[in-house]
Write a protein that holds these residues in place. Structure first.
Motif, PDB file in Angstrom:
ATOM      1  N   LYS A 123      54.215  16.650  60.534  1.00  0.00           N
ATOM      2  CA  LYS A 123      55.404  16.746  59.684  1.00  0.00           C
ATOM      3  C   LYS A 123      55.430  18.035  58.858  1.00  0.00           C
ATOM      4  N   ASN A 178      46.291  16.628  56.545  1.00  0.00           N
ATOM      5  CA  ASN A 178      47.681  16.212  56.336  1.00  0.00           C
ATOM      6  C   ASN A 178      48.646  16.845  57.327  1.00  0.00           C
ATOM      7  N   ASN A 233      57.257  17.268  53.158  1.00  0.00           N
ATOM      8  CA  ASN A 233      56.215  16.290  53.461  1.00  0.00           C
ATOM      9  C   ASN A 233      55.079  16.367  52.454  1.00  0.00           C
ATOM     10  N   TYR A 269      58.888  16.734  46.855  1.00  0.00           N
ATOM     11  CA  TYR A 269      57.894  16.483  47.900  1.00  0.00           C
ATOM     12  C   TYR A 269      57.337  15.076  47.746  1.00  0.00           C
TER      13      TYR A 269
END
Length: 916
Positions: free
Chosen positions: A124, A119, A204, A371
């Motif tokens: 990000k 991720n 993020n 989030y």
């Protein structure tokens, strides 16, 4: 019955999901030989390749197999650790945005690297949330080796960093930090005046370690940034002398709700005492001018009757330091709000600090729901699966252990008295020491851990104590708790982050004993000696039965018990666990069934005998599940209230960011100016009203107050046939001309900067006052239930009205200040750039008990402190003993929405606070 048959035949939904993920594991394993052949440079280059494929439109799910294979290979080369198959499954669950429940010792820290790396590829940022600074530092350095090997940047957020260091850490691909630091940085960022001063990027993806501790146990405890209010330390000391003079019939204590209130006779006694002390001259304690006194009495009562030294807090270095009830650690720098901490300081005779007023606050529930993607991991979440699903939209997936759990969990032993229980515990510890079996003893408070330690001292049994007093030695004490015959007493085992390894921890012993040796040959010899000793000790401990976990009480939550139990039997090691209880324990006394006590009496237990039966275990689990369900309802209800403030917080914070992003706010200010003119005309010249009904005097006064203009509005109104629209246009034109002239005089650039400065400053001030109003409203609406009105609906309605009023105040104050502001043309623009206020700010946590006991927290809606006057009236800023209703000079600063101290019953803004 049919459901259990289907479960046996097809497996549970959890089993089926885990089985489906094993296919992906096989694909990752198939890539292992290929990735082993890559050089370090080729393996690191995979990150560049993956990012290029993402830019070309490939999704993260398509990259999962290769990314996980790359992380596993990097872990083997940097840490010498290879992810097990079940750890790969855990990584996939985290990537899906769910909670991975993995038993203690299954390597959750390593599991997170898989989902974090995947991720982090879009650039990000990924946040890994830990429960303390030690774990944040350790994990960022330890797991950081994998990320850096693969070309990612790693940051770590801990207490005491500068804004520049924080910004660099947040700009990294992966950021480790504590839940408190992430939350306080979010609040601080939304108090900044320039975008470039903010440290966080847009949220993020976050992985929350010990997710049950953070999102369940601490969910109802808001983070608060506050600034100093008035100093009333002497009043707290005076009120502290009142409570010891009360008898038991003067208060009612509800241990379940953790609340204490004065009875009618108690109220009368307090009034007598205050009259003796010459602090209350007349009237009832519930009169509006005595509200401040009542508040201080209530907090002193709470401090004395609900909070215990060495259980809820400790006294250290002339300070009252809160003990986290879930981790057993000291919470340095954190303070209870609403004057409770000052009441505790007065009770303990330490320096009473100044009160604080809330500047910004947020709960963890609303912080982490911000989030876009959230995941978590813990060893104990299944008991709270419904809450995770309902509040956070997170599913709990139970991950199988790498090796079968070999721990023996014994039935609970229930004794009649605490004395008999502790005697049995000492006997059990001595038996374990005889066979060299290490024992971990779990207690619920410092007081009880030290009581047990004293008993062991008298028996001359060597032991270590781990509680808030000795948390500095935490890692070393826990690391060596698996040595042969070791006895370790711990207040709480949630989120310790260090495994108890049978025989002892080689790494920790090397650091303590070998690293200080300067001679290389001697150091190496010492390391070999330590390794041989630990290996021999491991065999001794395994022969003795592994780690024995001995709990001295049941906790309200089954998860806390499971966390303690889970310290034994890691990675297939042998182990055992037992719970020793008595009828005098808090859970048994408050929540246990009375039938159990009568059953024990009928059985005619002898002195020192215990009852052990699976039925007893089930009865206790039922009591615990009742408490858990009740706590869930409280948290859910509190969230409904907090969502109202959260919606308003989002609007205000987003508005601030838009203002900071804008090159200038001229257009917004012009719209505000027009809105203020429109509102003023509506107030003074009602629609379809006759001319003789117009309030021209008020219009004249408001033009002076708001715009600094002495206008001939009486002459305008006297003109034949003039309408409200014409007066509006004249007023609007005159105000615009004045501001245009002012802009031309001082220069457009300086005026634009001044507008931005004033608008942000006013917005922050009004938001701070609005938070205080919402606090008062929250306390007030609980009693509406007695009038058959829903407190939540009442709160929503009035909070919206307060918010509308706040926006109106922002407009009026901004326009008024800009109309009056005088700026010299030579003023540098830098001087007008807003800066953070220089007043000292405090980061704090509200007492969860305050939230639990507050009106509206439960369906029962128990009133706090008595009559409706208390709940309806916000607390004045001035000490009540100093207020004279007939002398406004004694009132101090009164909030606009507070009742007027004159006793009229009107709000201050509609009475003496009205601008005339």
């Amino acid at each position: 019955m049919l459901q259990s048959f289907a479960k046996r035949l097809f497996g549970s939904a959890n089993d089926r999901l885990v089985k489906s993920l094993r296919k992906e594991v096989e694909r990752i394993n198939a890539l292992e030989p290929e990735y082993e052949q890559l050089s370090d440079e080729q393996l690191a280059a995979k990150t560049v390749e993956f990012r290029k494929r993402l830019q070309d439109g490939e999704g993260l799910d398509r990259l999962l197999t290769e990314a996980f294979a790359a992380v596993r290979e990097a872990a083997k080369r940097t840490l010498g650790q290879r992810h097990f198959d079940v750890q790969l499954i855990g990584g996939m669950v985290l990537h899906k945005g769910d909670i991975a429940e993995m038993k203690t010792g299954e390597g959750k820290t390593l599991v997170a690297t898989l989902a974090v790396y995947l991720n982090a590829l879009p650039g990000k940022g990924v946040h890994v949330v830990t429960v303390n600074d030690y774990l944040a530092r350790r994990d960022s350095a330890w797991m950081g080796a994998i990320y850096r090997f693969l070309g990612l940047e790693v940051g770590c957020i801990v207490h005491g960093l500068t804004d520049m260091e924080r910004r660099a850490a947040y700009n990294a691909d992966v950021t480790y930090g504590t839940n408190n630091e992430f939350g306080f940085d979010y609040l601080r960022d939304n108090m900044k005046f320039r975008l470039e001063d903010m440290v966080q990027r847009d949220f993020n993806f976050a992985i929350v370690d010990e997710v049950d501790s953070i999102l369940i146990d601490e969910a109802r405890t808001p983070l608060i940034i506050s600034g100093p209010a008035e100093d009333s330390s002497e009043l707290y000391r005076a009120m502290d002398k009142v409570v010891p003079r009360l008898e038991e019939e003067h208060w009612e204590k509800d241990e379940k709700a953790r609340a204490v209130t004065l009875t009618d006779s108690g109220t009368e006694r307090v009034e007598e005492i205050l009259a003796e002390m010459e602090m209350m001259e007349s009237g009832s304690l519930y009169d509006v001018h005595n509200i401040g006194l009542l508040h201080h009495v209530n907090q002193a009562l709470r401090a004395h009757k609900l909070f215990s030294r060495d259980t809820d807090y400790i006294v250290k270095n002339d300070k009252v330091v809160i003990i986290d009830e879930f981790t057993g650690r000291m919470m340095e720098g954190r303070r209870y709000s609403d004057g409770l901490h000052q009441a505790l300081e007065a009770k303990e005779g330490v320096t009473v600090q100044m009160e604080n007023q809330t500047l910004a606050s947020i709960t963890f529930q609303n912080l982490f729901r911000a989030y876009p993607k959230l995941a978590g991991m813990t060893g104990t979440a299944m008991t709270e699966a419904d809450e995770f699903r309902e509040i956070y939209d997170l599913e709990v997936i139970e991950i199988p252990t790498n090796r079968q759990v070999a721990r023996l969990d014994n039935d609970d032993e229930v004794y009649r008295s605490a004395r008999e229980k502790y005697e049995a515990i000492i006997r059990q510890i001595e038996e374990c020491r005889e066979r060299k079996q290490p024992v971990l003893v779990g207690t619920v408070s410092i007081e009880k851990s030290e009581y047990l330690a004293d008993m062991l001292k008298k028996k001359r049994v060597p032991h270590n104590v781990l509680n808030a007093r000795y948390h500095e030695q935490e890692a070393f004490i826990i690391a060596q708790a698996g040595a042969p015959g070791a006895v370790t007493i711990a207040t709480n085992m949630a989120g310790r982050g260090t495994d108890i390894q049978l025989g002892g921890n080689i790494e920790m012993r090397v650091r303590q004993e070998a690293e200080p040796i300067e001679d290389e040959a001697k150091r190496q010899k010492k390391i070999e000696q330590i390794e041989a000793e630990v290996e021999a000790n491991r065999d001794i401990v395994k022969q003795a039965g592994g780690l024995y976990v001995l709990a001295t009480e049941r906790h309200e939550s089954r998860r806390i018990d499971n966390q303690l139990r889970g310290r034994s039997g890691r990675q297939g090691d042998p182990g055992a666990s037992s719970f020793f209880l008595s009828l005098e324990d808090d859970l048994m006394r408050i929540f246990g069934s009375e039938r159990m006590e009568s059953m024990l009496k009928r059985l005619g237990l002898e002195e020192g005998e215990a009852i052990t039966h699976t039925w007893v275990n089930k009865a206790l689990e039922k009591a615990q599940s009742k408490v858990e369900a009740r706590n869930f309802e409280i948290r859910k209800n509190l969230l409904k209230f907090d969502n109202v403030m959260n919606d308003q917080r989002k609007v205000v914070f987003e508005q601030r960011r838009e203002l900071m992003r804008a090159d200038d706010v001229q257009e917004a200010v012009a719209e505000m100016r027009q809105q203020v003119v429109d509102d003023l005309i509506k107030r003074c010249i009602p629609k379809e009203a006759y001319a003789e009904q117009w309030d021209i005097n008020l219009l004249h006064e408001e033009c002076l107050r708001l715009f600094g203009l002495d206008l001939p509005v009486h002459d305008w109104a006297a003109e034949e046939g003039i309408a409200d629209q014409e007066i509006r246009e004249r007023l609007s034109r005159t105000v615009d001309e004045k501001m245009a002239a002012k802009t031309a005089n001082i220069g457009p650039e300086i005026m634009r900067t001044a507008e931005k400065h004033v608008l942000l400053t006013v917005l922050d001030k009004q938001w701070k006052d609005h938070l205080l109003s919402l606090d008062h409203l929250r306390q007030a609406v609980g009693l509406r239930a007695y009038a058959q009105r829903d407190p939540l609906n009442e709160y929503k309605r009035e909070a919206f009205e307060l918010f509308e009023e706040m926006l109106s105040q922002v407009r009026e104050e901004t326009i008024s200040l800009l109309a009056r502001i005088e700026i010299r043309p030579q003023t540098a623009i830098e001087q007008l750039t807003p800066q953070r206020p220089s007043v000292p700010m405090t980061e704090g946590r509200q007492d969860p008990a305050l939230a639990a006991a507050a009106p509206g927290a439960e369906a029962g809606m128990q009133p706090v402190g008595g009559g409706a006057a208390v709940a309806e009236a916000p607390r004045p800023q001035q000490a009540a003993a100093q207020i004279d209703p007939n002398d406004p000079a004694t009132w101090g600063k009164v909030q606009r929405n507070a009742p007027c101290p004159c006793g009229s019953g009107k709000k201050y803004k509609h009475c003496h606070g009205r601008v005339s």
